[in-house]
Motif scaffolding. Structure first.
Motif, PDB file in Angstrom:
ATOM      1  N   ASN A 123       0.915  -1.292  -0.015  1.00 25.34           N
ATOM      2  CA  ASN A 123      -0.017   0.064   0.075  1.00 25.34           C
ATOM      3  C   ASN A 123       1.068   1.224   0.095  1.00 25.34           C
ATOM      4  OD1 ASN A 123      -2.484  -1.547  -0.290  1.00 25.34           O
ATOM      5  ND2 ASN A 123      -3.083  -1.113   2.049  1.00 25.34           N
TER       6      ASN A 123
ATOM      7  N   TYR B 215       0.242   3.679  -3.114  1.00 26.45           N
ATOM      8  CA  TYR B 215      -0.548   4.996  -2.915  1.00 26.45           C
ATOM      9  C   TYR B 215       0.339   6.089  -2.205  1.00 26.45           C
ATOM     10  CZ  TYR B 215      -4.002   1.361  -2.925  1.00 26.45           C
ATOM     11  OH  TYR B 215      -4.738   0.211  -3.467  1.00 26.45           O
TER      12      TYR B 215
ATOM     13  N   SER C  76     -11.805  -0.541  -2.714  1.00 23.75           N
ATOM     14  CA  SER C  76     -10.474  -0.091  -3.145  1.00 23.75           C
ATOM     15  C   SER C  76     -10.833   1.022  -4.161  1.00 23.75           C
ATOM     16  CB  SER C  76      -9.983  -1.354  -3.925  1.00 23.75           C
ATOM     17  OG  SER C  76      -8.924  -0.944  -4.730  1.00 23.75           O
ATOM     18  N   THR C  77      -9.845   1.855  -4.003  1.00 22.43           N
ATOM     19  CA  THR C  77     -10.042   3.125  -4.751  1.00 22.43           C
ATOM     20  C   THR C  77      -9.265   2.829  -6.318  1.00 22.43           C
ATOM     21  OG1 THR C  77      -8.111   4.040  -3.803  1.00 22.43           O
ATOM     22  CG2 THR C  77     -10.137   4.834  -2.801  1.00 22.43           C
TER      23      THR C  77
ATOM     24  N   SER D  98      -8.670  -2.550  -7.063  1.00 21.01           N
ATOM     25  CA  SER D  98      -8.335  -3.801  -6.604  1.00 21.01           C
ATOM     26  C   SER D  98      -9.090  -4.756  -5.926  1.00 21.01           C
ATOM     27  CB  SER D  98      -6.855  -3.459  -5.932  1.00 21.01           C
ATOM     28  OG  SER D  98      -6.156  -4.695  -5.651  1.00 21.01           O
TER      29      SER D  98
ATOM     30  N   LEU E  41      -8.477  -5.898  -0.311  1.00 18.27           N
ATOM     31  CA  LEU E  41      -8.571  -6.904   0.826  1.00 18.27           C
ATOM     32  C   LEU E  41      -7.359  -6.595   1.640  1.00 18.27           C
ATOM     33  CD1 LEU E  41      -9.531 -10.192  -0.962  1.00 18.27           C
ATOM     34  CD2 LEU E  41     -10.810  -8.977   1.186  1.00 18.27           C
TER      35      LEU E  41
ATOM     36  N   LEU F 169      -5.863  -4.245   3.507  1.00 20.54           N
ATOM     37  CA  LEU F 169      -5.974  -3.523   5.094  1.00 20.54           C
ATOM     38  C   LEU F 169      -6.938  -4.598   5.883  1.00 20.54           C
ATOM     39  CD1 LEU F 169      -6.230   0.366   4.452  1.00 20.54           C
ATOM     40  CD2 LEU F 169      -4.284  -1.311   5.559  1.00 20.54           C
TER      41      LEU F 169
ATOM     42  N   SER G 175      -2.525 -10.210  -1.720  1.00 15.45           N
ATOM     43  CA  SER G 175      -3.674 -10.059  -2.608  1.00 15.45           C
ATOM     44  C   SER G 175      -3.226  -9.506  -4.268  1.00 15.45           C
ATOM     45  CB  SER G 175      -4.495  -8.833  -2.246  1.00 15.45           C
ATOM     46  OG  SER G 175      -4.314  -7.483  -2.440  1.00 15.45           O
TER      47      SER G 175
HETATM   48  N1  ATP Z   1      -0.687   4.104   2.642  1.00 14.11           N
HETATM   49  C1  ATP Z   1      -1.696   4.553   2.019  1.00 14.11           C
HETATM   50  N2  ATP Z   1      -1.944   5.593   1.738  1.00 14.11           N
HETATM   51  C2  ATP Z   1      -3.144   5.957   1.042  1.00 14.11           C
HETATM   52  N3  ATP Z   1      -3.974   5.300   0.742  1.00 14.11           N
HETATM   53  C3  ATP Z   1      -4.220   3.950   1.397  1.00 14.11           C
HETATM   54  C4  ATP Z   1      -2.904   3.519   1.919  1.00 14.11           C
HETATM   55  N4  ATP Z   1      -3.442   2.186   2.139  1.00 14.11           N
HETATM   56  C5  ATP Z   1      -4.492   2.114   1.669  1.00 14.11           C
HETATM   57  N5  ATP Z   1      -5.198   3.097   1.123  1.00 14.11           N
HETATM   58  C6  ATP Z   1      -6.429   3.333   0.506  1.00 14.11           C
HETATM   59  O1  ATP Z   1      -7.208   2.321   1.392  1.00 14.11           O
HETATM   60  C7  ATP Z   1      -7.963   1.549   0.188  1.00 14.11           C
HETATM   61  C8  ATP Z   1      -8.096   0.110   0.719  1.00 14.11           C
HETATM   62  O2  ATP Z   1      -6.767  -0.559   0.963  1.00 14.11           O
HETATM   63  P1  ATP Z   1      -6.427  -2.041   0.657  1.00 14.11           P
HETATM   64  O3  ATP Z   1      -5.081  -2.430   0.896  1.00 14.11           O
HETATM   65  O4  ATP Z   1      -7.337  -2.628   1.648  1.00 14.11           O
HETATM   66  O5  ATP Z   1      -7.095  -2.399  -0.684  1.00 14.11           O
HETATM   67  P2  ATP Z   1      -6.252  -2.259  -2.033  1.00 14.11           P
HETATM   68  O6  ATP Z   1      -5.047  -1.722  -1.950  1.00 14.11           O
HETATM   69  O7  ATP Z   1      -7.199  -1.155  -2.883  1.00 14.11           O
HETATM   70  O8  ATP Z   1      -6.552  -3.698  -2.783  1.00 14.11           O
HETATM   71  P3  ATP Z   1      -5.550  -4.849  -2.321  1.00 14.11           P
HETATM   72  O9  ATP Z   1      -4.736  -4.594  -1.160  1.00 14.11           O
HETATM   73  O10 ATP Z   1      -6.584  -6.003  -2.080  1.00 14.11           O
HETATM   74  O11 ATP Z   1      -5.193  -5.071  -3.612  1.00 14.11           O
HETATM   75  C9  ATP Z   1      -6.934   1.788  -1.124  1.00 14.11           C
HETATM   76  O12 ATP Z   1      -7.730   1.466  -2.065  1.00 14.11           O
HETATM   77  C10 ATP Z   1      -6.373   3.050  -0.899  1.00 14.11           C
HETATM   78  O13 ATP Z   1      -7.551   3.972  -1.500  1.00 14.11           O
END
Ligand code: ATP
Ligand code: MG
Lengths: 145, 124, 314
Positions: free
Chosen positions: A49, A53, A95-96, A99, A102, A104, B56
């Motif tokens: 992440n 991000y 997910s933004t 993705s 999952l 977090l 993931s």
């Molecule tokens: N370190 C971060 N900085 C900014 N936004 C974050 C960060 N970590 C997570 N996010 C935001 O939280 C959302 C959910 O994160 P999460 O890891 O659960 O899912 P994902 O990354 O979208 O998909 P996946 O991890 O399953 O591939 C992300 O889509 C993103 O928008």
């Protein structure tokens, strides 16, 4: 604890390094194979992440021994865009970036303790802990006898 | 580290290494997609025996890969997922969906052979 | 008895007098041993404190306690009382004697001693006070020792019992987590008996996955007939276990889900579609054989015994 392990995270190779280091450190504490995999997987998610991000940040690994219960602490920190809605971000499937959403919520399930602090424009800090099971009952990889 | 791809008859076998970065995985995806066309492979076996973490990103990428290979006429079998890795995946909430799985390479090959005998070109 | 307070601070000559009085008390209790002890036993009997003791036991016990107490008074040392208290507490707790019973006996003895002192010295209040001042702290100390021993023993027993329970539970978990039975090549049967909470589901899954790998199993028949209260939580555990097994290439057939439970679960949104469910264990094994490509031949048309034979392939 002074032997914190600070790992800069800025590329996908760093994600691999972080989870390997986490596994190694946890193994030193006596975690079993199965837990090591859970810990490594959780680290992989939060570190990814950061790369995805925030672009860059760090993962800090340390051991703890509060009240005689040993465990590992993983802190994933970045100064990226932050998360506007934490409740949503912790929801399965949110997910933004199209993705699986999952990372977090999954990491939260894999670890014993999970805490996330985030401020838009300032950054995000995820703190996760896993305690060494008290009665570490290990089942051998193959059945008994 | 580049994932080696082996051609065996109508099949392609990719043996993922312990250290698998996202880049490695994406690169594997591209090469497999390309080689399935080049060799007219009927199936791809992805061997994850030595992989210690399936997160993931890896799951999503492999699922998407299987899907695009199916569109190109090749079945995908994922083999060798370790018990601990499988456990972590389900705790995390990850599923491989309709992608076929087998215990190891040998089982994967057996699965494909059985499918072919039944006359179907697809797995499951 | 109010006036006793001013005798507490004893000066040197007073200490010598106290010593003399103490010896006098010891001699008195020794002289009166039979009378007082019998009186004590009678009183305990009347209060129902001797329940469960035979007359012979009562005899020896009362003699020992009586003499131990006098010994403490004489020597000012409590090793004897301590040893006796520990021994008594061990036996008492084991036999399920109540603290009331054990402490009640001692309180009675204290009264018996006290009253006899009263009889002896009631004409000389100052001397009676002095005598009680010597005797009462000793009696209290003995009581405290016994009470403490009793509490410690109780704690020990509780702790041991708890440890035993934990051991038994761990053993049970171990047993319950290892029932993956290999019925034939590639086929495991896992009968789950008892409550399936998340902790146990976890252990079970961990174990099953390893068993699948070790036995190279392709099909697992998981029988949940013995699981009470199959609710959405339990069902979700099962779905996770089934998913995990599938990642290793094994198919799970769940048997023993009552139809009404299956309906309820579907109604509340548990995705049972991902699970193959079959009514009973035998049906599950038949289904497994079919998946494995075995042909099932009934050897005895009337009986339930089956013989599996590898089906001709091709
Ligand atoms: N370190 C971060 N900085 C900014 N936004 C974050 C960060 N970590 C997570 N996010 C935001 O939280 C959302 C959910 O994160 P999460 O890891 O659960 O899912 P994902 O990354 O979208 O998909 P996946 O991890 O399953 O591939 C992300 O889509 C993103 O928008
Ligand atoms: Mg993520």
């Amino acid at each position: 604890m002074s032997d914190d392990l600070r790992l800069p995270i800025k590329s996908d190779a760093d994600v691999v390094t972080a989870r390997q280091q986490g596994r190694e450190l946890a193994a030193r504490l006596g975690f079993g194979e199965c837990e090591l995999t859970l810990i490594a997987t959780a680290i992989s998610e939060v570190a990814r992440n950061i790369v995805e991000y925030a672009g860059r940040g760090e993962v800090v690994l340390s051991l703890t021994d509060v009240n005689n219960s040993p465990g590992i602490i993983v802190v994933a920190r970045d100064e990226g865009p932050g998360i506007p809605n934490l409740e949503l971000a912790l929801r399965d499937g949110y997910s933004t970036h199209g993705s699986l959403g999952l990372g977090l919520p999954g990491a939260r399930r894999l670890m014993d303790e999970f805490e996330i602090v985030s401020e838009v424009g300032k950054g995000t800090t995820v703190t996760m802990k896993k305690w060494l099971p008290r009665h570490t009952m290990r089942f051998p990889l193959s059945p008994r006898r | 580290m580049q994932v080696p791809i082996l051609k065996q008859g109508d099949y392609l076998i990719a043996s993922v290494q312990a250290v698998l970065t996202d880049t490695d995985l994406l690169e594997l995806r591209d090469r497999l997609t390309e080689q399935v066309g080049t060799y007219r492979a009927r199936a791809v076996i992805i061997d994850l025996t030595v992989l210690d973490v399936m997160d993931s990103f890896a799951t999503r990428t492999l699922r998407a890969l299987a899907q695009s290979l199916r569109l190109r006429g090749a079945a995908t079998v994922i083999v060798g997922i370790q018990p601990d890795v499988a456990f972590a995946m389900t705790q995390l909430g990850l599923q491989l969906g309709s992608v076929a799985t087998a215990l190891d390479l040998e089982e994967g090959l057996e699965l494909l052979r059985r499918q072919e005998r039944r006359g179907g070109s697809h797995v499951r | 008895m109010k006036g006793r307070g001013n005798l507490v601070a004893v000066s040197a000559p007073a200490a010598a007098a106290t010593d003399d009085l103490m010896r006098e008390l010891v001699a008195h209790f020794r002289e009166q041993r039979d009378t007082l002890r019998r009186e004590w036993v009678e009183q305990m009997k009347a209060k129902g404190l001797l329940a469960g003791l035979t007359p012979a036991e009562t005899e020896t016990e009362s003699v020992t306690i009586y003499d131990t107490c006098v010994g403490c008074l004489e020597t000012g040392k409590y090793d004897g009382a301590q040893a006796y208290a520990t021994r008594m507490a061990e036996r008492g707790v084991l036999r399920g004697m109540t603290p009331e019973q054990i402490l009640g006996g001692l309180l009675t003895l204290r009264d018996v001693y006290g009253r006899s002192l009263f009889h002896r010295y009631h004409r000389d209040i100052a001397r009676l006070s002095a005598a009680l001042d010597i005797y009462e702290p000793v009696a209290n100390k003995i009581l405290a020792i016994v009470a403490l021993a009793f509490i410690e023993e109780r704690e020990k027993v509780v702790r041991e019992e708890r440890e035993k329970l934990v051991r038994q539970q761990q053993e049970a978990i171990r047993e319950l987590s290892t029932p993956a039975l290999r019925v034939r090549e590639r086929l495991l049967i896992l009968p789950i008996i008892g409550v399936l909470d998340s902790h146990r589901a976890r252990l079970l899954t961990e174990h099953l996955l390893r068993a699948i790998r070790a036995n190279r199993a392709k099909v697992v028949v998981m029988d949940i007939t013995g699981v009470p209260n199959v609710d959405s939580k339990v069902a979700n555990h099962l779905v996770q276990t089934v998913d995990a097994c599938r990642l290793l290439g094994a198919t799970v057939i769940v048997t023993g889900v009552a139809p009404e439970i299956a309906q309820t679960l579907t109604a509340i949104g548990v995705d049972l579609g991902r699970i193959i469910t079959v009514c009973d264990l035998q049906g599950g094994i038949d289904e497994a054989d079919r998946l494995l490509g075995y042909r099932v031949i009934a050897t005895d048309p009337g009986g339930p015994s089956f013989q599996a034979a590898r089906a001709q392939e091709g």
